[in-house]
Design a protein around this motif. Structure first.
Motif, short mmCIF file in Angstrom:
data_model
loop_
_atom_site.label_atom_id
_atom_site.label_comp_id
_atom_site.label_asym_id
_atom_site.label_seq_id
_atom_site.Cartn_x
_atom_site.Cartn_y
_atom_site.Cartn_z
N ARG A 55 0.69 -1.09 0.09
CA ARG A 55 0.04 -0.12 0.18
C ARG A 55 0.91 1.26 0.12
N VAL A 56 2.06 1.13 0.74
CA VAL A 56 2.96 2.39 0.76
C VAL A 56 3.57 2.75 -0.68
N GLN A 57 4.09 1.54 -1.30
CA GLN A 57 4.64 1.75 -2.58
C GLN A 57 3.35 2.20 -3.40
N GLU A 58 2.32 1.90 -3.51
CA GLU A 58 1.07 2.20 -4.52
C GLU A 58 1.05 3.72 -4.24
N SER A 59 0.69 3.98 -2.86
CA SER A 59 0.57 5.50 -2.45
C SER A 59 1.57 6.36 -2.83
N ARG A 60 2.84 6.00 -2.69
CA ARG A 60 3.98 6.96 -3.02
C ARG A 60 4.11 7.11 -4.47
N ASN A 61 3.81 5.99 -5.40
CA ASN A 61 3.77 6.24 -6.72
C ASN A 61 2.73 7.23 -7.34
N ALA A 62 1.55 7.29 -6.29
CA ALA A 62 0.72 8.22 -6.63
C ALA A 62 0.84 9.66 -6.16
N GLY A 63 2.00 9.79 -5.68
CA GLY A 63 2.54 11.21 -4.90
C GLY A 63 2.01 11.39 -3.66
#
Length: 654
Positions: free
Chosen positions: A438-446
């Motif tokens: 979830r952290v990776q997905e969220s960080r990819n979205a800024g």
């Protein structure tokens, strides 16, 4: 006969005390049942001579368990999982059987016995894993699908094994091929019959039963359908559990699914408890005492090897790494069918009594460790899939970057909803979460989301904890929330902290731990519903907003307490925290009649007076000088035991 009754009562007493003791120290009931079985077994109290007869009845627990599991899996869902069932599941069964067959050959066992040993060790405990996943609320999660898929294939694989073992003890050869072919034909036939009956007949049957509006008839019909499906597959030489699972799956898309599950659950839980007791009874203590070090070494070797082999099977079929490790950790024990196959092989002369006792010892001990492993499987899997805690780019590197911001702890649906509203109002925020995906997905979205433990002082310092204007705890994990509040009290007790909780009876504990505001979802949802009702009823919005503010400021005082009903669940954890409403009717002979409210002293009994009705009218604001009359009705609220004591005091005077 009298001795049997005494033994049954003694068994129930031991079971009750064991479950109570284990729950007091936060251990699962399964372990309590296994320990009860060991105590009641032939080598301690020896309460029952014919354990096999009890075990046969207890196996109905697995039947009901698989029926409820089938209710969770519709046919389209099963078809969508076919790659996991016949891919990872088949791969696990073949790899594990082959590996342990080789180990058995190295120890000098003949090829036939070695293959059987490999097959027995390859199986896992459907009963324990499914029950633990269900109790933990993880049964329908994506990460549990691989475990369930492997278990389903194992249950299918038991069928040919049950057929093959007697034939291996005989001539084998052509008869073995014919028997397996007949088993396949029977399996296809019985599945086709169950699918047809489940799709066309069962919905009509339950529709007719539902029209009678008789709860007992619905329960009896649910039990009968489960047992008929299990009996049908059993009569064809297949597993009873398979028939129950198929029947449940056929009813999974009907409107009766949830009612069926609720009706079956009490019978399932009682029989499952009895099943685990019989498993504990099967543990031979003498071989364990003589060869304890070898048994424990074998347990460790088997469990580690099964974890690795399931990971390899998942890698072959390109399944996610974290799910594969988690599934391996969940399924590394031996299963209940391992005991069935081992006992059958012993009866047929393929296993010696010593080998059977050794396998049972390894199986029971591995089962004892399973609840702990299942509970922590996700954490272990994350540690195995990452070289360090997580990738460096997910770790907090925000030191000095944020100021006067909102700190959001947890980035599930609630945390994400909060962040979106803050973004709309251009309020800066930073998030800490423990799910690396979830952290990776969220960080990819800024999104300003970082991986870390929100109780870690270093992590909190890195995200500017000392410069935040407030913190919000969005996850619904009570123990973890208390740890967070304790950490905040140590670092910065002046920081306002808003905590979300599902259970309103936990509010006071969170406030005492340092929360500035606790938002109970059930009460807040009720408050919003009331606001809409008042608005549609013509009440001015200004008055509604004032009422809402007063309720929140008063910690939802008017919303606490409810009238319990038959479906109200009161468990050990909540019984001392729930707040019930109860109407006490003062008969003419009641002690409180003729006395004032001040003399009755309800506050001293630690309950609140919510209302006083007399002659079907509610008295406005009764005070300490209000004298009670016969047939008055006092509506009181408080914790269940306090309400009971207060009622007894008003009626009897003590």
């Amino acid at each position: 006969m009298e001795q049997n009754v005494v033994n049954i009562l003694l068994l129930m007493t031991v079971a009750v005390l064991a479950v109570w003791s284990f729950r007091r120290v936060q251990l699962p009931p399964i372990l309590a049942y296994l320990v009860t079985g060991i105590i009641a077994g032939p080598e301690v109290l020896s309460l029952f001579e014919d354990v096999e007869r009890i075990h046969l009845i207890a196996e109905l627990g697995i039947v009901f368990l698989l029926f409820t599991l089938g209710l969770e899996f519709s046919l389209p869902k099963m078809l969508a999982m076919r790659n996991l069932v016949f891919g990872v599941g088949a791969g696990q069964m073949l790899l594990t059987t082959a590996f342990f067959t080789g180990i058995a050959l190295l120890f000098g066992l003949p090829l036939t016995q070695s293959i059987l040993v490999g097959s027995v060790v390859a199986l896992s405990s459907t009963a324990i894993v499914i029950k633990q996943l269900s109790e933990g609320g993880d049964l329908n999660t994506h990460r549990a699908q691989m475990s369930v898929s492997v278990l389903l294939f194992q249950d299918l694989a038991v069928v040919p094994l049950l057929i093959v073992i007697p034939l291996l003890a005989g001539s084998g050869g052509d008869s073995l091929t014919i028997a397996i072919s007949m088993a396949v034909v029977k399996g296809i036939l019985v599945i086709a019959i169950l699918f047809a009956v489940g799709k066309w007949l069962l919905p009509r049957v339950f529709s007719e039963v539902a029209r009678t509006r008789t709860d007992e008839l619905f329960v009896l019909t649910a039990i009968l359908v489960t047992l008929l499906a299990a009996g049908m597959t059993y009569s064809f030489g297949l597993s009873m559990a398979l028939g129950a699972f198929l029947a449940g799956m056929m009813l999974s898309e009907s409107q009766y699914r949830y009612q069926l599950e609720a009706d079956i659950r009490p019978f399932r839980d009682i029989l499952m408890g009895l099943f685990f007791i019989t498993i504990g009874m099967a543990l031979p203590l003498a071989p364990l005492a003589d060869n304890g070090h070898w048994v424990l070494l074998t347990v460790a070797g088997v469990m580690v090897a099964k974890v690795v082999l399931i990971r390899i099977a998942a890698w072959i079929f390109k399944a996610p790494k974290a799910d594969a490790w988690a599934a391996g950790i969940k399924l590394c024990q031996l299963g209940e069918f391992s005991f069935v196959l081992s006992s059958l092989a012993t009866t047929q002369g393929l296993f010696s009594q010593e080998l059977n006792a050794f396998i049972v010892s390894v199986g029971v001990i591995s089962m004892l460790m399973t609840p702990y492993l299942i509970k922590n499987s996700r954490r272990f899997a994350l540690n195995l899939t990452q070289s360090g805690p997580v990738d460096d780019d997910l770790l907090p590197d925000a030191e000095g970057k944020y100021q006067d911001h909102v700190l959001i702890l947890g980035f599930g649906r609630v945390g994400q909803s909060v962040s979106r509203m803050l973004s709309v109002e251009e309020v800066p925020y930073v998030v800490i979460d423990v799910d690396p995906m979830r952290v990776q997905e969220s960080r990819n979205a800024g999104e300003p989301v970082y991986y870390g433990d929100c109780c870690s002082k270093d992590v909190l310092a890195a995200v500017g904890f000392d410069k935040a204007k407030m913190a919000i705890v969005t996850f619904d994990e009570h123990a973890r929330a208390l740890r967070v509040l304790n950490t905040f009290q140590q670092l910065n007790p002046q920081l306002p902290v808003v905590v979300r909780t599902r259970k309103d009876y936990r509010m006071e504990e969170l406030y005492q731990a340092g929360a500035s505001q606790v938002v109970p979802e059930i009460l807040e949802g009720s408050l919003m519903l009331v606001s809409q009702v008042l608005h549609l009823s013509g009440i001015p919005m200004r008055r509604i907003l004032k009422r809402v503010r007063e309720e929140r400021k008063g910690r939802y005082n008017h919303l606490h307490g409810f009238y319990p009903g038959e479906t109200t669940e009161v468990n050990y954890e909540s019984q001392s925290k729930l707040e019930f409403l109860h109407a006490v009717i003062l008969s003419a002979d009641a002690w409180a009649v003729g006395k004032t409210l001040g003399e009755v002293n309800l506050p001293g009994l630690r309950v609140k007076l919510k209302g006083l009705r007399r002659d079907n009218q509610t008295l406005p604001e009764p005070g300490p000088d209000t004298r009670l009359l016969a047939n008055d009705v006092l509506v009181i609220s408080g914790k269940p035991r306090r309400v009971e004591r207060a009622e007894r005091h008003m009626l009897e005077g003590h």
